[in-house]
Design a protein around this motif. Sequence first.
Motif, PDB file in Angstrom:
ATOM      1  N   UNK A   1       4.112   8.500  -5.865  1.00  0.00           N
ATOM      2  CA  UNK A   1       3.219   8.795  -4.742  1.00  0.00           C
ATOM      3  C   UNK A   1       3.851   8.243  -3.470  1.00  0.00           C
ATOM      4  N   UNK A   2       3.748   9.027  -2.395  1.00  0.00           N
ATOM      5  CA  UNK A   2       4.248   8.591  -1.091  1.00  0.00           C
ATOM      6  C   UNK A   2       3.059   8.271  -0.197  1.00  0.00           C
ATOM      7  N   UNK A   3       3.161   7.131   0.485  1.00  0.00           N
ATOM      8  CA  UNK A   3       2.101   6.710   1.393  1.00  0.00           C
ATOM      9  C   UNK A   3       2.701   6.484   2.778  1.00  0.00           C
ATOM     10  N   UNK A   4       2.155   7.176   3.758  1.00  0.00           N
ATOM     11  CA  UNK A   4       2.560   6.996   5.152  1.00  0.00           C
ATOM     12  C   UNK A   4       1.603   6.003   5.794  1.00  0.00           C
ATOM     13  N   UNK A   5       2.166   4.937   6.366  1.00  0.00           N
ATOM     14  CA  UNK A   5       1.382   3.928   7.063  1.00  0.00           C
ATOM     15  C   UNK A   5       1.797   3.989   8.529  1.00  0.00           C
ATOM     16  N   UNK A   6       0.859   4.338   9.393  1.00  0.00           N
ATOM     17  CA  UNK A   6       1.188   4.508  10.805  1.00  0.00           C
ATOM     18  C   UNK A   6       0.297   3.633  11.678  1.00  0.00           C
ATOM     19  N   UNK A   7       0.931   2.679  12.358  1.00  0.00           N
ATOM     20  CA  UNK A   7       0.232   1.761  13.251  1.00  0.00           C
ATOM     21  C   UNK A   7       1.271   1.227  14.219  1.00  0.00           C
ATOM     22  N   UNK A   8       0.882   1.023  15.479  1.00  0.00           N
ATOM     23  CA  UNK A   8       1.846   0.499  16.447  1.00  0.00           C
ATOM     24  C   UNK A   8       2.110  -0.989  16.240  1.00  0.00           C
ATOM     25  N   UNK A   9       1.322  -1.648  15.412  1.00  0.00           N
ATOM     26  CA  UNK A   9       1.526  -3.060  15.100  1.00  0.00           C
ATOM     27  C   UNK A   9       2.330  -3.214  13.805  1.00  0.00           C
ATOM     28  N   UNK A  10       3.482  -3.894  13.912  1.00  0.00           N
ATOM     29  CA  UNK A  10       4.309  -4.161  12.728  1.00  0.00           C
ATOM     30  C   UNK A  10       3.506  -4.971  11.722  1.00  0.00           C
ATOM     31  N   UNK A  11       2.749  -5.949  12.205  1.00  0.00           N
ATOM     32  CA  UNK A  11       1.944  -6.802  11.332  1.00  0.00           C
ATOM     33  C   UNK A  11       0.888  -5.983  10.584  1.00  0.00           C
ATOM     34  N   UNK A  12       0.220  -5.085  11.287  1.00  0.00           N
ATOM     35  CA  UNK A  12      -0.807  -4.248  10.641  1.00  0.00           C
ATOM     36  C   UNK A  12      -0.186  -3.382   9.551  1.00  0.00           C
ATOM     37  N   UNK A  13       1.006  -2.817   9.820  1.00  0.00           N
ATOM     38  CA  UNK A  13       1.677  -2.003   8.794  1.00  0.00           C
ATOM     39  C   UNK A  13       2.015  -2.861   7.582  1.00  0.00           C
ATOM     40  N   UNK A  14       2.549  -4.062   7.827  1.00  0.00           N
ATOM     41  CA  UNK A  14       2.924  -4.954   6.722  1.00  0.00           C
ATOM     42  C   UNK A  14       1.688  -5.337   5.895  1.00  0.00           C
ATOM     43  N   UNK A  15       0.591  -5.657   6.563  1.00  0.00           N
ATOM     44  CA  UNK A  15      -0.633  -6.035   5.842  1.00  0.00           C
ATOM     45  C   UNK A  15      -1.130  -4.892   4.958  1.00  0.00           C
ATOM     46  N   UNK A  16      -1.044  -3.683   5.442  1.00  0.00           N
ATOM     47  CA  UNK A  16      -1.497  -2.533   4.662  1.00  0.00           C
ATOM     48  C   UNK A  16      -0.589  -2.286   3.461  1.00  0.00           C
ATOM     49  N   UNK A  17       0.723  -2.331   3.694  1.00  0.00           N
ATOM     50  CA  UNK A  17       1.685  -2.145   2.596  1.00  0.00           C
ATOM     51  C   UNK A  17       1.477  -3.245   1.551  1.00  0.00           C
ATOM     52  N   UNK A  18       1.330  -4.492   2.003  1.00  0.00           N
ATOM     53  CA  UNK A  18       1.108  -5.609   1.071  1.00  0.00           C
ATOM     54  C   UNK A  18      -0.185  -5.414   0.279  1.00  0.00           C
ATOM     55  N   UNK A  19      -1.248  -4.962   0.942  1.00  0.00           N
ATOM     56  CA  UNK A  19      -2.531  -4.754   0.263  1.00  0.00           C
ATOM     57  C   UNK A  19      -2.412  -3.672  -0.806  1.00  0.00           C
ATOM     58  N   UNK A  20      -1.735  -2.570  -0.479  1.00  0.00           N
ATOM     59  CA  UNK A  20      -1.547  -1.504  -1.473  1.00  0.00           C
ATOM     60  C   UNK A  20      -0.735  -2.044  -2.644  1.00  0.00           C
ATOM     61  N   UNK A  21       0.338  -2.771  -2.347  1.00  0.00           N
ATOM     62  CA  UNK A  21       1.189  -3.316  -3.406  1.00  0.00           C
ATOM     63  C   UNK A  21       0.468  -4.325  -4.293  1.00  0.00           C
ATOM     64  N   UNK A  22      -0.575  -4.970  -3.772  1.00  0.00           N
ATOM     65  CA  UNK A  22      -1.346  -5.916  -4.577  1.00  0.00           C
ATOM     66  C   UNK A  22      -2.274  -5.219  -5.563  1.00  0.00           C
ATOM     67  N   UNK A  23      -2.708  -4.004  -5.221  1.00  0.00           N
ATOM     68  CA  UNK A  23      -3.659  -3.302  -6.098  1.00  0.00           C
ATOM     69  C   UNK A  23      -3.020  -2.175  -6.898  1.00  0.00           C
ATOM     70  N   UNK A  24      -1.797  -1.775  -6.510  1.00  0.00           N
ATOM     71  CA  UNK A  24      -1.141  -0.655  -7.193  1.00  0.00           C
ATOM     72  C   UNK A  24       0.375  -0.825  -7.130  1.00  0.00           C
ATOM     73  N   UNK A  25       1.066  -0.223  -8.093  1.00  0.00           N
ATOM     74  CA  UNK A  25       2.524  -0.337  -8.114  1.00  0.00           C
ATOM     75  C   UNK A  25       3.175   1.039  -8.129  1.00  0.00           C
ATOM     76  N   UNK A  26       4.397   1.072  -7.617  1.00  0.00           N
ATOM     77  CA  UNK A  26       5.214   2.266  -7.747  1.00  0.00           C
ATOM     78  C   UNK A  26       5.267   3.186  -6.544  1.00  0.00           C
ATOM     79  N   UNK A  27       4.426   2.963  -5.541  1.00  0.00           N
ATOM     80  CA  UNK A  27       4.395   3.870  -4.391  1.00  0.00           C
ATOM     81  C   UNK A  27       5.636   3.706  -3.518  1.00  0.00           C
ATOM     82  N   UNK A  28       5.995   4.799  -2.848  1.00  0.00           N
ATOM     83  CA  UNK A  28       7.047   4.774  -1.834  1.00  0.00           C
ATOM     84  C   UNK A  28       6.331   4.769  -0.492  1.00  0.00           C
TER      85      UNK A  28
END
Length: 126
Positions: A6-33
């Motif tokens: 599965x591919x997930x696009x994370x779009x936010x002008x804040x680097x921190x907000x993007x990182x928090x979202x990617x980290x949150x997804x990675x905590x609840x699910x594995x394998x996404x690009x």
Amino acid sequence: MDITNKKILVCDDSVLARKQLVDAVNEVATGATFIEGKNGAEAVELYKKEKPNLVFMDIVMPEKDGTEALKEIKSFDEEAVIIIVSSVGTQEQLKKAIKLGAKDFIQKPFEKNQIKEIIELRLGGK
């Protein structure tokens, strides 16, 4: 939860907000690009190029805001699954985003269980 391929696009002008979202997804699910964009114009370009399964997008961004990007992405692919993630969304902006086809809205700061529910509902992860 396994969301391999599965591919997930994370779009936010804040680097921190993007990182928090990617980290949150990675905590609840594995394998996404993950694909990351920093404004609405990049979101549209990356969506067309990568065709992700799910998009998390802020509303307030430079160059092109989230509602404009949402409208363009939906005109390109009406099946696009776009989740608005925003802290400063006014009721009007949220109504507009839903009317334009956003599937859901998450307010920042978000809880991990909100991300988990979105992944389960939208990507069918188990």
